[in-house]
Scaffold this motif. Structure first.
Motif, PDB file in Angstrom:
ATOM      1  N   HIS A 204       0.832  -1.200   0.000  1.00 14.68           N
ATOM      2  CA  HIS A 204       0.000   0.000   0.000  1.00 14.68           C
ATOM      3  C   HIS A 204       0.873   1.258   0.000  1.00 14.68           C
ATOM      4  O   HIS A 204       0.587   2.226  -0.716  1.00 14.68           O
ATOM      5  N   TYR A 205       1.936   1.229   0.771  1.00 15.60           N
ATOM      6  CA  TYR A 205       2.846   2.368   0.822  1.00 15.60           C
ATOM      7  C   TYR A 205       3.458   2.626  -0.560  1.00 15.60           C
ATOM      8  O   TYR A 205       3.482   3.767  -1.040  1.00 15.60           O
ATOM      9  N   LEU A 206       3.966   1.577  -1.218  1.00 13.88           N
ATOM     10  CA  LEU A 206       4.583   1.751  -2.532  1.00 13.88           C
ATOM     11  C   LEU A 206       3.562   2.177  -3.579  1.00 13.88           C
ATOM     12  O   LEU A 206       3.872   2.952  -4.485  1.00 13.88           O
ATOM     13  N   ALA A 207       2.334   1.687  -3.454  1.00 11.69           N
ATOM     14  CA  ALA A 207       1.291   2.086  -4.396  1.00 11.69           C
ATOM     15  C   ALA A 207       1.024   3.589  -4.305  1.00 11.69           C
ATOM     16  O   ALA A 207       0.889   4.274  -5.332  1.00 11.69           O
ATOM     17  N   MET A 208       0.963   4.103  -3.109  1.00  9.77           N
ATOM     18  CA  MET A 208       0.731   5.542  -2.935  1.00  9.77           C
ATOM     19  C   MET A 208       1.917   6.358  -3.424  1.00  9.77           C
ATOM     20  O   MET A 208       1.765   7.400  -4.078  1.00  9.77           O
ATOM     21  N   GLN A 209       3.134   5.886  -3.135  1.00  7.40           N
ATOM     22  CA  GLN A 209       4.320   6.587  -3.600  1.00  7.40           C
ATOM     23  C   GLN A 209       4.376   6.619  -5.126  1.00  7.40           C
ATOM     24  O   GLN A 209       4.670   7.650  -5.741  1.00  7.40           O
ATOM     25  N   LEU A 210       4.067   5.489  -5.737  1.00  7.71           N
ATOM     26  CA  LEU A 210       4.104   5.422  -7.194  1.00  7.71           C
ATOM     27  C   LEU A 210       3.032   6.302  -7.818  1.00  7.71           C
ATOM     28  O   LEU A 210       3.259   6.969  -8.836  1.00  7.71           O
ATOM     29  N   ASP A 211       1.855   6.345  -7.214  1.00  6.30           N
ATOM     30  CA  ASP A 211       0.786   7.206  -7.711  1.00  6.30           C
ATOM     31  C   ASP A 211       1.246   8.670  -7.726  1.00  6.30           C
ATOM     32  O   ASP A 211       1.039   9.390  -8.709  1.00  6.30           O
ATOM     33  N   MET A 212       1.897   9.100  -6.650  1.00  5.95           N
ATOM     34  CA  MET A 212       2.372  10.478  -6.580  1.00  5.95           C
ATOM     35  C   MET A 212       3.495  10.728  -7.581  1.00  5.95           C
ATOM     36  O   MET A 212       3.544  11.782  -8.233  1.00  5.95           O
ATOM     37  N   LEU A 213       4.407   9.782  -7.725  1.00  3.48           N
ATOM     38  CA  LEU A 213       5.492   9.935  -8.688  1.00  3.48           C
ATOM     39  C   LEU A 213       4.959  10.071 -10.108  1.00  3.48           C
ATOM     40  O   LEU A 213       5.389  10.953 -10.876  1.00  3.48           O
ATOM     41  N   LEU A 214       4.025   9.200 -10.458  1.00  5.26           N
ATOM     42  CA  LEU A 214       3.499   9.233 -11.824  1.00  5.26           C
ATOM     43  C   LEU A 214       2.736  10.512 -12.104  1.00  5.26           C
ATOM     44  O   LEU A 214       2.802  11.051 -13.213  1.00  5.26           O
ATOM     45  N   ARG A 215       2.024  11.007 -11.132  1.00  2.00           N
ATOM     46  CA  ARG A 215       1.312  12.272 -11.322  1.00  2.00           C
ATOM     47  C   ARG A 215       2.294  13.428 -11.512  1.00  2.00           C
ATOM     48  O   ARG A 215       2.010  14.387 -12.227  1.00  2.00           O
ATOM     49  N   GLY A 216       3.463  13.332 -10.857  1.00  2.00           N
ATOM     50  CA  GLY A 216       4.465  14.376 -11.022  1.00  2.00           C
ATOM     51  C   GLY A 216       5.241  14.250 -12.321  1.00  2.00           C
ATOM     52  O   GLY A 216       5.588  15.258 -12.949  1.00  2.00           O
ATOM     53  N   PHE A 217       5.540  13.018 -12.740  1.00  6.20           N
ATOM     54  CA  PHE A 217       6.333  12.803 -13.941  1.00  6.20           C
ATOM     55  C   PHE A 217       5.529  12.962 -15.223  1.00  6.20           C
ATOM     56  O   PHE A 217       6.062  13.380 -16.257  1.00  6.20           O
ATOM     57  N   SER A 218       4.254  12.595 -15.195  1.00  9.21           N
ATOM     58  CA  SER A 218       3.472  12.464 -16.420  1.00  9.21           C
ATOM     59  C   SER A 218       3.133  13.821 -17.044  1.00  9.21           C
ATOM     60  O   SER A 218       2.982  14.823 -16.346  1.00  9.21           O
ATOM     61  N   THR A 219       2.999  13.815 -18.338  1.00  5.69           N
ATOM     62  CA  THR A 219       2.579  15.012 -19.049  1.00  5.69           C
ATOM     63  C   THR A 219       1.086  15.256 -18.848  1.00  5.69           C
ATOM     64  O   THR A 219       0.609  16.369 -19.030  1.00  5.69           O
ATOM     65  N   THR A 220       0.349  14.205 -18.492  1.00  3.22           N
ATOM     66  CA  THR A 220      -1.052  14.326 -18.136  1.00  3.22           C
ATOM     67  C   THR A 220      -1.242  13.662 -16.787  1.00  3.22           C
ATOM     68  O   THR A 220      -0.332  12.995 -16.274  1.00  3.22           O
TER      69      THR A 220
END
Length: 229
Positions: A204-220
């Motif tokens: 669960h911790y990694l899922a939340m971290q990855l969600d935040m990373l992808l929102r920051g990295f992604s163009t959308t």
């Protein structure tokens, strides 16, 4: 009357067991060393303890590993750096988008290292590197540099395909590594003794971290369910 030729006696069961035992010793020594290194640290672990736990003599240990330092290096290669060639091949042939690739990388790290005893190795290095600079240099070369390069490849792929926005790859790599290092440190320190309400669920911790990373990295905006699946 001529004597009949004497046939060579087949190896005894005892001989076969000894051969199997000899073949198994390096793996048994590595398993014992991993338990002790993670539980006690590198400095506090004695080779005599490793040999005893593996069920062999100290002399036998030195037949396979010339020193405690070489034993530790073999441990790192067995559980971490020896996996980079396979990971590089998987990244090279990955067919999904870059968000899926980054998710896949974190999943693989957790399944192959994070959820195993070997997750204690990064925590050990962070705590003892200053006292063992030669091992720190080895770990930098064998783990940190190739691991960072793999993550940078994933992020650069996303930038090149227009899936990730342009970024400073050096620090973006650290952003990906940070939650992994925190989780290993927590798991092998406070996580062993904190109350149940304070425990971290790694997936669960990694899922939340990855969600935040992808929102920051992604163009959308990252799609729903961007975390670990």
């Amino acid at each position: 009357m001529p004597l009949s030729p004497v046939s060579e006696a087949p190896p005894t069961d005892t001989h076969t067991r000894r051969l199997r035992r000899k073949d198994a010793r390096p793996g048994e020594l590595l398993a014992a060393a991993l338990d002790l290194f993670v539980d006690k640290g590198f400095a506090a672990t004695r080779v005599e303890e490793v040999a005893t736990l593996a069920g062999v003599s100290k002399g036998t240990l030195f037949l396979y590993f010339s020193s405690k330092e070489e034993l530790f290096k073999a441990e790192v290669r067995e559980h971490i750096s020896g996996r980079f060639a396979q990971w590089s091949e998987e990244i090279e042939h990955f067919e999904g988008n870059s968000q899926e690739m980054l998710r896949y990388c974190l999943n693989c790290w957790w399944e192959r290292i994070g959820a195993t005893k070997a997750s204690g190795i990064p925590k050990l290095m962070m705590s003892e590197a200053r006292n063992f600079p030669e091992l720190a240099a080895f770990y930098q070369q064998e783990v940190i540099q190739p691991g960072s390069a793999l993550i940078a490849r994933v992020l650069q792929r996303g930038v090149d395909r227009g899936e990730f926005r342009p970024m400073d790859l050096k620090y973006a790599v650290y952003m990906v590594l940070a939650p992994l290092l925190f989780l290993t440190t927590w798991t092998h320190s406070l996580g062993t003794c904190c109350d149940p309400a304070s425990q971290i669920e790694p997936e669960h911790y990694l899922a939340m971290q990855l969600d935040m990373l992808l929102r920051g990295f992604s163009t959308t905006s990252a799609p729903p369910g961007a975390g670990l699946s």
